[in-house]
Design a protein around this motif. Structure first.
Motif, PDB file in Angstrom:
ATOM      1  N   VAL A 138       0.830  -1.203   0.000  1.00  0.00           N
ATOM      2  CA  VAL A 138       0.000   0.000   0.000  1.00  0.00           C
ATOM      3  C   VAL A 138       0.866   1.255   0.000  1.00  0.00           C
ATOM      4  O   VAL A 138       0.547   2.251  -0.648  1.00  0.00           O
ATOM      5  CB  VAL A 138      -0.970  -0.009   1.199  1.00  0.00           C
ATOM      6  N   SER A 139       1.992   1.234   0.724  1.00  0.00           N
ATOM      7  CA  SER A 139       2.903   2.378   0.710  1.00  0.00           C
ATOM      8  C   SER A 139       3.391   2.665  -0.705  1.00  0.00           C
ATOM      9  O   SER A 139       3.512   3.827  -1.108  1.00  0.00           O
ATOM     10  CB  SER A 139       4.098   2.111   1.629  1.00  0.00           C
ATOM     11  N   LEU A 140       3.671   1.602  -1.459  1.00  0.00           N
ATOM     12  CA  LEU A 140       4.103   1.776  -2.842  1.00  0.00           C
ATOM     13  C   LEU A 140       2.986   2.369  -3.692  1.00  0.00           C
ATOM     14  O   LEU A 140       3.214   3.301  -4.478  1.00  0.00           O
ATOM     15  CB  LEU A 140       4.551   0.433  -3.418  1.00  0.00           C
ATOM     16  N   LYS A 141       1.763   1.861  -3.551  1.00  0.00           N
ATOM     17  CA  LYS A 141       0.630   2.406  -4.293  1.00  0.00           C
ATOM     18  C   LYS A 141       0.389   3.872  -3.934  1.00  0.00           C
ATOM     19  O   LYS A 141       0.073   4.705  -4.793  1.00  0.00           O
ATOM     20  CB  LYS A 141      -0.624   1.582  -3.987  1.00  0.00           C
ATOM     21  N   PHE A 142       0.523   4.177  -2.647  1.00  0.00           N
ATOM     22  CA  PHE A 142       0.314   5.546  -2.175  1.00  0.00           C
ATOM     23  C   PHE A 142       1.351   6.483  -2.782  1.00  0.00           C
ATOM     24  O   PHE A 142       1.035   7.590  -3.224  1.00  0.00           O
ATOM     25  CB  PHE A 142       0.391   5.552  -0.648  1.00  0.00           C
ATOM     26  N   ALA A 143       2.613   6.021  -2.818  1.00  0.00           N
ATOM     27  CA  ALA A 143       3.677   6.855  -3.377  1.00  0.00           C
ATOM     28  C   ALA A 143       3.480   7.092  -4.864  1.00  0.00           C
ATOM     29  O   ALA A 143       3.824   8.156  -5.381  1.00  0.00           O
ATOM     30  CB  ALA A 143       5.026   6.190  -3.125  1.00  0.00           C
ATOM     31  N   ASP A 144       2.889   6.102  -5.573  1.00  0.00           N
ATOM     32  CA  ASP A 144       2.700   6.225  -7.028  1.00  0.00           C
ATOM     33  C   ASP A 144       1.395   6.917  -7.406  1.00  0.00           C
ATOM     34  O   ASP A 144       1.142   7.143  -8.588  1.00  0.00           O
ATOM     35  CB  ASP A 144       2.715   4.831  -7.669  1.00  0.00           C
ATOM     36  N   SER A 145       0.564   7.230  -6.405  1.00  0.00           N
ATOM     37  CA  SER A 145      -0.766   7.742  -6.724  1.00  0.00           C
ATOM     38  C   SER A 145      -0.757   9.181  -7.213  1.00  0.00           C
ATOM     39  O   SER A 145      -1.708   9.629  -7.843  1.00  0.00           O
ATOM     40  CB  SER A 145      -1.673   7.635  -5.488  1.00  0.00           C
ATOM     41  N   GLY A 146       0.317   9.916  -6.905  1.00  0.00           N
ATOM     42  CA  GLY A 146       0.374  11.316  -7.304  1.00  0.00           C
ATOM     43  C   GLY A 146      -0.413  12.237  -6.407  1.00  0.00           C
ATOM     44  O   GLY A 146      -0.433  13.450  -6.600  1.00  0.00           O
ATOM     45  N   LYS A 147      -1.106  11.691  -5.418  1.00  0.00           N
ATOM     46  CA  LYS A 147      -1.890  12.483  -4.476  1.00  0.00           C
ATOM     47  C   LYS A 147      -1.464  12.113  -3.065  1.00  0.00           C
ATOM     48  O   LYS A 147      -1.100  10.976  -2.796  1.00  0.00           O
ATOM     49  CB  LYS A 147      -3.390  12.215  -4.657  1.00  0.00           C
ATOM     50  N   ASP A 165       9.776   3.136   7.704  1.00  0.00           N
ATOM     51  CA  ASP A 165       9.067   4.349   8.127  1.00  0.00           C
ATOM     52  C   ASP A 165       8.086   4.828   7.055  1.00  0.00           C
ATOM     53  O   ASP A 165       7.909   6.031   6.838  1.00  0.00           O
ATOM     54  CB  ASP A 165      10.043   5.463   8.494  1.00  0.00           C
ATOM     55  N   GLY A 166       7.443   3.872   6.395  1.00  0.00           N
ATOM     56  CA  GLY A 166       6.403   4.196   5.422  1.00  0.00           C
ATOM     57  C   GLY A 166       6.894   4.467   4.020  1.00  0.00           C
ATOM     58  O   GLY A 166       6.072   4.607   3.102  1.00  0.00           O
ATOM     59  N   ASP A 167       8.220   4.551   3.814  1.00  0.00           N
ATOM     60  CA  ASP A 167       8.747   4.783   2.473  1.00  0.00           C
ATOM     61  C   ASP A 167       9.005   3.446   1.785  1.00  0.00           C
ATOM     62  O   ASP A 167       9.770   2.619   2.295  1.00  0.00           O
ATOM     63  CB  ASP A 167      10.056   5.576   2.533  1.00  0.00           C
ATOM     64  N   PRO A 168       8.377   3.201   0.621  1.00  0.00           N
ATOM     65  CA  PRO A 168       8.553   1.920  -0.061  1.00  0.00           C
ATOM     66  C   PRO A 168       9.829   1.891  -0.888  1.00  0.00           C
ATOM     67  O   PRO A 168      10.261   2.906  -1.441  1.00  0.00           O
ATOM     68  CB  PRO A 168       7.321   1.844  -0.952  1.00  0.00           C
ATOM     69  N   ILE A 169      10.416   0.702  -0.993  1.00  0.00           N
ATOM     70  CA  ILE A 169      11.604   0.513  -1.815  1.00  0.00           C
ATOM     71  C   ILE A 169      11.662  -0.956  -2.217  1.00  0.00           C
ATOM     72  O   ILE A 169      11.184  -1.828  -1.484  1.00  0.00           O
ATOM     73  CB  ILE A 169      12.881   0.946  -1.054  1.00  0.00           C
ATOM     74  N   ASN A 193      -6.599   3.617  -1.139  1.00  0.00           N
ATOM     75  CA  ASN A 193      -5.676   2.585  -1.594  1.00  0.00           C
ATOM     76  C   ASN A 193      -5.770   1.335  -0.731  1.00  0.00           C
ATOM     77  O   ASN A 193      -5.757   0.209  -1.232  1.00  0.00           O
ATOM     78  CB  ASN A 193      -4.239   3.117  -1.578  1.00  0.00           C
ATOM     79  N   THR A 194      -5.867   1.544   0.579  1.00  0.00           N
ATOM     80  CA  THR A 194      -5.934   0.419   1.502  1.00  0.00           C
ATOM     81  C   THR A 194      -7.193  -0.412   1.259  1.00  0.00           C
ATOM     82  O   THR A 194      -7.139  -1.641   1.132  1.00  0.00           O
ATOM     83  CB  THR A 194      -5.910   0.908   2.961  1.00  0.00           C
TER      84      THR A 194
END
Length: 344
Positions: free
Chosen positions: A145-154, A269-273, A163-164
């Protein structure tokens, strides 16, 4: 030569919900100038906070204060580990997991007052696959979900909730092996969270017993669950009893290795990689100095489920009557579902 301590305030202009200029005015008004001299630096790009914090260490600055969310805190914290420079926090993110664990007030006035008190404590930090973290890291659904959130642009909590909810309908749990200090165990898991602090943020306690100063990781494994399990899991997540749920398995150790069948995403810490099949996670005791309320100067609030939900959605406290609270929850749920349906 001035005997005042030196502070650098690092402002992330694009993170969080607070008005940054208002916070800067409060610093002018409330910071104890008999104790501190200060300067303000604004970040201009990803990683800039790291550079500012490293330069502050080179200049023998006493305190670097993060004005931002958990991402800004992570950037600054990893530049200050094993130095004499302490980290302060004026929380401005959507989650504020570390600040909440440290009992730093969410309101800027209170956070500045904590800086004025100047109490320094030492905390542990974790490392996953060479990346330092201060709250949590992990694999599985939360990383996805963190990855989806980062890619959402919002940005914003509503986007995260969407997203969740959307991804939880189709997400498939994976099978992992966890190698700890005594043996190797195998789990089919929805997620595996390795915690230094007790919560993700927003008072969502993924590891209720976690401590920042015990030199241990608290590992939470959420096994596959059904729709019928969701209400209990959600309630326990916010009232610090998640570890009592039958779908939850826990362990504590100084170091583990997570083995999975293929490369994939993890978060710190919420940052996806993206990472490999084998992820080493370990705790480093006492590696970071932080400014936080002195023990005994804060009184934990009793659990109030409606207030916790209000904190989670980032809104003002809900009204006092049960009927109005119920209507608020129904309205919020309706709005989320309506926005989800428009996307499909």
């Amino acid at each position: 030569m001035s005997l005042k301590k030196q502070i650098v305030f690092v402002v992330n202009p694009i993170s969080g919900t607070h008005n940054k200029e208002m916070i800067l005015r409060l610093i002018v008004e409330r910071l104890d100038r008999t104790k501190y001299d200060y300067r303000i630096s604004r970040t201009q790009y990803a990683g800039h906070a790291c550079e500012i914090a490293r330069k502050a260490v080179e200049d023998n600055t006493d305190i670097v204060v993060a004005i931002g969310g958990d991402g800004t805190i992570n950037e600054i914290g990893r530049s200050l580990i094993h130095t004499d420079t302490a980290m302060g926090i004026i929380p401005c993110g959507s989650g504020n997991g570390l600040a909440r664990h440290l009992h730093i007030p969410m309101e800027p006035k209170g956070a500045i007052d904590v800086l004025n008190q100047g109490y320094v404590r030492t905390m542990d930090y974790g490392i996953i696959d060479s990346h330092p973290f201060f709250c949590t890291c992990g694999v599985g659904f939360d990383a996805f979900v963190s990855l989806k959130f980062a890619d959402s642009g919002k940005r914003g909590l509503l986007t995260y909730l969407e997203n969740t909810l959307h991804e939880s309908l189709t997400y498939r749990p994976e099978t992992y092996e966890i190698e700890n200090s005594t043996d190797t165990v195998r789990y089919k898991a929805f997620l595996i969270a390795c915690a230094n602090a007790s919560q993700y943020g927003n008072n969502a306690y993924i590891a209720p017993q976690a401590s920042l100063s015990d030199g241990m990781l608290d590992i939470t494994i959420l096994e596959p669950f059904t729709v019928m399990d969701v209400p209990a899991l959600s309630f326990q997540l916010f009232n610090k009893t998640l570890d009592q749920n039958s779908r939850i398995k826990t362990m504590r150790d100084k170091k583990i290795i997570i083995h999975r069948s293929s490369e994939g995403v993890f978060h710190f810490d919420g940052d996806p990689i993206m990472g490999g099949k084998d992820l080493k996670v370990e705790i480093v005791p006492g590696g970071l100095k932080v400014i936080a309320p002195e023990k005994g100067r804060f009184v934990p609030e009793p659990f109030n489920p409606f207030q916790y939900f209000a904190d989670f959605v980032g809104r003002k406290p809900l009204t006092t009557t049960i009927i109005r609270k119920h209507k608020e929850l129904l309205k919020l749920n309706h709005n989320i579902l309506r926005r989800l349906s428009k996307r499909n």
